[in-house]
Structures are given as C-alpha cells and as structure tokens.
Design a protein around this motif. Structure first.
Motif, PDB file in Angstrom:
ATOM      1  N   ASP A  95      19.030  -4.743 -19.654  1.00 32.10           N
ATOM      2  CA  ASP A  95      19.181  -6.193 -19.671  1.00 32.10           C
ATOM      3  C   ASP A  95      20.562  -6.595 -19.157  1.00 32.10           C
ATOM      4  OD1 ASP A  95      20.230  -4.961 -21.903  1.00 32.10           O
ATOM      5  OD2 ASP A  95      19.501  -6.446 -23.338  1.00 32.10           O
ATOM      6  N   SER A  96      21.587  -5.802 -19.484  1.00 34.37           N
ATOM      7  CA  SER A  96      22.926  -6.078 -18.960  1.00 34.37           C
ATOM      8  C   SER A  96      22.957  -5.911 -17.448  1.00 34.37           C
ATOM      9  CB  SER A  96      23.958  -5.147 -19.609  1.00 34.37           C
ATOM     10  OG  SER A  96      24.055  -5.397 -20.999  1.00 34.37           O
ATOM     11  N   GLU A  97      22.259  -4.891 -16.942  1.00 33.07           N
ATOM     12  CA  GLU A  97      22.209  -4.695 -15.495  1.00 33.07           C
ATOM     13  C   GLU A  97      21.507  -5.864 -14.812  1.00 33.07           C
ATOM     14  OE1 GLU A  97      20.783  -3.914 -11.625  1.00 33.07           O
ATOM     15  OE2 GLU A  97      19.432  -4.088 -13.349  1.00 33.07           O
ATOM     16  N   MET A  98      20.399  -6.323 -15.385  1.00 34.25           N
ATOM     17  CA  MET A  98      19.678  -7.440 -14.791  1.00 34.25           C
ATOM     18  C   MET A  98      20.537  -8.700 -14.777  1.00 34.25           C
ATOM     19  SD  MET A  98      17.138  -8.923 -13.340  1.00 34.25           S
ATOM     20  CE  MET A  98      15.663  -7.885 -13.441  1.00 34.25           C
ATOM     21  N   PHE A  99      21.230  -8.967 -15.873  1.00 32.53           N
ATOM     22  CA  PHE A  99      22.080 -10.157 -15.909  1.00 32.53           C
ATOM     23  C   PHE A  99      23.202 -10.057 -14.879  1.00 32.53           C
ATOM     24  CE2 PHE A  99      25.697 -12.566 -17.703  1.00 32.53           C
ATOM     25  CZ  PHE A  99      25.148 -13.829 -17.593  1.00 32.53           C
ATOM     26  N   ALA A 100      23.810  -8.877 -14.745  1.00 31.74           N
ATOM     27  CA  ALA A 100      24.850  -8.697 -13.731  1.00 31.74           C
ATOM     28  C   ALA A 100      24.281  -8.870 -12.327  1.00 31.74           C
ATOM     29  CB  ALA A 100      25.488  -7.308 -13.876  1.00 31.74           C
ATOM     30  N   MET A 154      25.400 -11.640  -9.496  1.00 33.29           N
ATOM     31  CA  MET A 154      25.724 -11.301  -8.109  1.00 33.29           C
ATOM     32  C   MET A 154      24.953 -12.192  -7.142  1.00 33.29           C
ATOM     33  SD  MET A 154      25.829  -7.121  -8.098  1.00 33.29           S
ATOM     34  CE  MET A 154      25.778  -7.116  -6.315  1.00 33.29           C
ATOM     35  N   LEU A 155      23.681 -12.424  -7.443  1.00 32.27           N
ATOM     36  CA  LEU A 155      22.827 -13.188  -6.540  1.00 32.27           C
ATOM     37  C   LEU A 155      23.149 -14.679  -6.550  1.00 32.27           C
ATOM     38  CD1 LEU A 155      19.390 -11.469  -7.295  1.00 32.27           C
ATOM     39  CD2 LEU A 155      20.701 -11.318  -5.166  1.00 32.27           C
ATOM     40  N   HIS A 156      23.488 -15.212  -7.712  1.00 37.01           N
ATOM     41  CA  HIS A 156      23.636 -16.662  -7.842  1.00 37.01           C
ATOM     42  C   HIS A 156      25.081 -17.106  -8.062  1.00 37.01           C
ATOM     43  CE1 HIS A 156      19.278 -17.227  -8.000  1.00 37.01           C
ATOM     44  NE2 HIS A 156      19.237 -16.168  -8.792  1.00 37.01           N
ATOM     45  N   GLY A 157      25.964 -16.187  -8.444  1.00 40.97           N
ATOM     46  CA  GLY A 157      27.347 -16.537  -8.731  1.00 40.97           C
ATOM     47  C   GLY A 157      27.552 -16.869 -10.201  1.00 40.97           C
ATOM     48  N   LYS A 158      28.720 -16.542 -10.723  1.00 37.93           N
ATOM     49  CA  LYS A 158      29.006 -16.780 -12.140  1.00 37.93           C
ATOM     50  C   LYS A 158      28.941 -18.259 -12.490  1.00 37.93           C
ATOM     51  CE  LYS A 158      31.890 -12.666 -12.879  1.00 37.93           C
ATOM     52  NZ  LYS A 158      31.000 -12.033 -13.868  1.00 37.93           N
ATOM     53  N   HIS A 191      26.305   4.611 -21.647  1.00 33.39           N
ATOM     54  CA  HIS A 191      27.537   4.565 -20.856  1.00 33.39           C
ATOM     55  C   HIS A 191      27.326   5.136 -19.456  1.00 33.39           C
ATOM     56  CE1 HIS A 191      29.887   3.011 -24.111  1.00 33.39           C
ATOM     57  NE2 HIS A 191      29.633   4.048 -24.884  1.00 33.39           N
ATOM     58  N   ARG A 192      26.541   6.213 -19.368  1.00 33.72           N
ATOM     59  CA  ARG A 192      26.244   6.770 -18.047  1.00 33.72           C
ATOM     60  C   ARG A 192      25.500   5.760 -17.182  1.00 33.72           C
ATOM     61  NH1 ARG A 192      24.327  11.308 -20.955  1.00 33.72           N
ATOM     62  NH2 ARG A 192      25.805  13.032 -21.008  1.00 33.72           N
ATOM     63  N   TYR A 193      24.503   5.133 -17.790  1.00 32.53           N
ATOM     64  CA  TYR A 193      23.712   4.170 -17.024  1.00 32.53           C
ATOM     65  C   TYR A 193      24.563   2.980 -16.608  1.00 32.53           C
ATOM     66  CZ  TYR A 193      20.398   0.438 -16.057  1.00 32.53           C
ATOM     67  OH  TYR A 193      19.730  -0.613 -15.486  1.00 32.53           O
ATOM     68  N   ARG A 194      25.412   2.490 -17.489  1.00 30.21           N
ATOM     69  CA  ARG A 194      26.277   1.357 -17.128  1.00 30.21           C
ATOM     70  C   ARG A 194      27.199   1.719 -15.974  1.00 30.21           C
ATOM     71  NH1 ARG A 194      27.791  -3.476 -19.150  1.00 30.21           N
ATOM     72  NH2 ARG A 194      29.897  -4.206 -18.639  1.00 30.21           N
ATOM     73  N   ALA A 195      27.787   2.909 -16.036  1.00 29.22           N
ATOM     74  CA  ALA A 195      28.656   3.340 -14.936  1.00 29.22           C
ATOM     75  C   ALA A 195      27.875   3.426 -13.630  1.00 29.22           C
ATOM     76  CB  ALA A 195      29.293   4.692 -15.276  1.00 29.22           C
ATOM     77  N   GLU A 196      26.643   3.953 -13.710  1.00 28.63           N
ATOM     78  CA  GLU A 196      25.832   4.108 -12.501  1.00 28.63           C
ATOM     79  C   GLU A 196      25.538   2.766 -11.859  1.00 28.63           C
ATOM     80  OE1 GLU A 196      22.517   3.771 -10.052  1.00 28.63           O
ATOM     81  OE2 GLU A 196      22.297   3.240 -12.165  1.00 28.63           O
ATOM     82  N   TRP A 197      25.091   1.757 -12.674  1.00 29.76           N
ATOM     83  CA  TRP A 197      24.716   0.494 -12.036  1.00 29.76           C
ATOM     84  C   TRP A 197      25.927  -0.303 -11.590  1.00 29.76           C
ATOM     85  CZ3 TRP A 197      26.429  -4.020 -14.050  1.00 29.76           C
ATOM     86  CH2 TRP A 197      26.513  -4.216 -15.429  1.00 29.76           C
ATOM     87  N   MET A 198      27.054  -0.159 -12.274  1.00 37.54           N
ATOM     88  CA  MET A 198      28.255  -0.876 -11.832  1.00 37.54           C
ATOM     89  C   MET A 198      28.729  -0.353 -10.481  1.00 37.54           C
ATOM     90  SD  MET A 198      30.399  -1.487 -15.378  1.00 37.54           S
ATOM     91  CE  MET A 198      31.596  -2.567 -14.594  1.00 37.54           C
ATOM     92  N   ARG A 204      26.727   1.186  -8.346  1.00 40.49           N
ATOM     93  CA  ARG A 204      25.652   0.808  -7.424  1.00 40.49           C
ATOM     94  C   ARG A 204      25.813  -0.628  -6.938  1.00 40.49           C
ATOM     95  NH1 ARG A 204      20.372  -0.686  -9.603  1.00 40.49           N
ATOM     96  NH2 ARG A 204      20.885   0.682 -11.337  1.00 40.49           N
ATOM     97  N   HIS A 205      26.128  -1.536  -7.860  1.00 40.15           N
ATOM     98  CA  HIS A 205      26.330  -2.933  -7.480  1.00 40.15           C
ATOM     99  C   HIS A 205      27.500  -3.082  -6.506  1.00 40.15           C
ATOM    100  CE1 HIS A 205      24.127  -4.978 -11.096  1.00 40.15           C
ATOM    101  NE2 HIS A 205      23.387  -4.076 -10.481  1.00 40.15           N
ATOM    102  N   ALA A 206      28.479  -2.202  -6.643  1.00 38.96           N
ATOM    103  CA  ALA A 206      29.651  -2.255  -5.763  1.00 38.96           C
ATOM    104  C   ALA A 206      29.434  -1.496  -4.453  1.00 38.96           C
ATOM    105  CB  ALA A 206      30.867  -1.684  -6.486  1.00 38.96           C
ATOM    106  N   GLY A 207      28.248  -0.894  -4.296  1.00 39.96           N
ATOM    107  CA  GLY A 207      27.961  -0.139  -3.082  1.00 39.96           C
ATOM    108  C   GLY A 207      28.606   1.226  -3.053  1.00 39.96           C
ATOM    109  N   LEU A 208      28.911   1.783  -4.228  1.00 45.66           N
ATOM    110  CA  LEU A 208      29.583   3.070  -4.328  1.00 45.66           C
ATOM    111  C   LEU A 208      28.708   4.058  -5.082  1.00 45.66           C
ATOM    112  CD1 LEU A 208      33.098   1.740  -5.404  1.00 45.66           C
ATOM    113  CD2 LEU A 208      32.414   2.445  -3.105  1.00 45.66           C
ATOM    114  N   GLU A 209      29.028   5.342  -4.965  1.00 45.24           N
ATOM    115  CA  GLU A 209      28.315   6.374  -5.710  1.00 45.24           C
ATOM    116  C   GLU A 209      29.027   6.616  -7.026  1.00 45.24           C
ATOM    117  OE1 GLU A 209      26.960  11.076  -5.297  1.00 45.24           O
ATOM    118  OE2 GLU A 209      27.738   9.983  -3.555  1.00 45.24           O
TER     119      GLU A 209
END
Length: 246
Positions: free
Chosen positions: A174-179, A183-187, A221-228, A230-235
C-alpha cells in the motif's frame, strides 16, 4: 458508535470500498458495518475472501443478504491482501475506490469527507490511530500516535487502473502504491485530512505485528528498498539476510 452526525448524501457518485479478509470472523462485521453506516450512501462494498477457514465467509454472506450494497468475492489472484485487493479492483463498478482492512473501522463521515476533498485533488488520504486488544492507543513503529496511512487512499477508479495493480507482496505494497500515485500526480494533488478516519487494531498474530513479514520485519524493509530504488530508476542493493550479517 459507527454513525455520523453529517446529513446523508444519497445521490453522489458510487464509491467502491475494498475489504479483503482472511479468518476475520471476530472483526469483519464491525468493518463492514462502518461502511454500510456511512453518511455517503452510494457505496459498493467488495468483501474479498482470501481463503478463510473460519466463519468469516458465512458472516459476509449473511450481511450481503441484508444489504445488497455488499458484494461477496473470492480472491482469484495470489494469496494475500494485495491479491485480494486486485481481485476487487477488477470487479469494482464505482466511480471512486478506497480501502479498509477487515480488522479496522472508520467513522461514518469518512467517505463524505474524502469525496469533498476529491473535488479538487486527485487522491485523498486520512489519519489513523492504532489500538491494542484492550482498546489502548499504541504506536508500535514510530510516533506520533496519529499519522497518515496509505490504506485510506481514495481516488477515481480510472486513475487507479491507470496506475497499475498493487504489487502482490506479503506486506507494504500500500505504501508503494501511494508513492506511485504521488509520482504520477504530484504531492500537491494529494488531499491529507488531519482527522482520524480509521481505527486499526494492533493484535497478536496480525500481519502488522509479524516480525518476519510485518511492520518490523526484514521482508518489509527489503521490499521498501526495492521499490524506492525502482521508482528512482535504479537497481536496489542486496540487503543482509539477518541483522548484522553482510
């Protein structure tokens, strides 16, 4: 008391409320009642059974027979809350979508407040508070006791479909979806209600208290690091399997 002092709104757009459940016989009726008693009357409540083995399904069926706004579903995707949510989103017919867990509840004005916010914003979220099994407020992760929670996100169904489905992870999606939506609509497109519009139970054996897969676990924590990353275009870097191990 799940009622609201607000005047009923009977002719507004339909809001689909997604409630996944798994072995929630002790709490599911309260969660559903908190939505059927909303002052915003045009609701579709999608209760999604995620392979329950208790009386939850029978309770939902009984409630559905009394209120045709309640739609029983079965999770047709990956086991877990996010597969169940994706099942419901695919079946939703409302103009807007929001979420509730089977062991939580909301006051009767939540949907009306969110719909008012969505007149000028793309996404609305609200504050929540956690209580333990004795009804005492708790802050198991971080202070303050009252803080925003992504599960209260409400938005147009078309916008949610355009963002793509929830990641079907064990926890934290849910945190990933909200982030993703930010990204799509702006804060600035997010309306943040300072009122407490969700009460969450913090109980023994719940996903959020599970140290392996819950709020305090390495998996989250692993999943949060992965999607953050990913959102930044990094591995994402590889995290240790255990605390202190490289």
């Amino acid at each position: 008391d799940l009622s609201s002092d607000l005047a009923s709104v009977a002719d507004g757009p339909k809001v689909s409320v997604v409630i996944p459940y798994h072995n929630a016989a002790a709490t599911i009726e309260t969660a559903i009642a908190s939505m059927t008693m909303q002052s915003w009357r045009n609701v579709e409540i999608l209760a999604v059974d995620d392979r329950s083995e208790d009386e939850s399904r029978a309770i939902v069926q009984r409630l559905a027979e009394a209120d045709n706004r309640l739609v029983p579903l079965e999770n047709s995707r990956e086991p877990g809350v996010y597969g169940a949510r994706n099942t419901a989103i695919a079946a939703a017919t409302g103009d807007y979508v929001t979420f509730l867990d089977a062991d939580d509840w909301s006051p009767g004005e939540r949907l009306a407040r969110q719909m008012e916010s969505l007149v000028s914003r793309a996404v609305a979220i609200s504050n929540h508070i956690r209580i333990d099994e004795a009804g005492r407020p708790v802050a198991p992760r971080i202070f303050p006791l009252v803080r925003p929670v992504p599960i209260t996100m409400a938005l147009r169904r078309e916008a949610l479909l355009a963002a793509g489905p929830f990641d079907e992870e064990t926890t934290g999606a849910d945190s990933e979806m909200f982030a993703r939506l930010e990204m799509l609509h702006g804060k600035a497109a997010v309306a943040r209600d300072s009122a407490v519009m969700l009460v969450a139970r913090w109980r023994s054996g719940s996903l959020s208290q599970d140290k392996e897969g819950g709020l305090l676990g390495l998996e989250r924590h692993r999943y949060r690091a992965e999607w953050m990353f990913r959102h930044a275009g990094l591995e994402a870097p590889r995290l240790p399997d255990e605390p202190g191990r490289a």
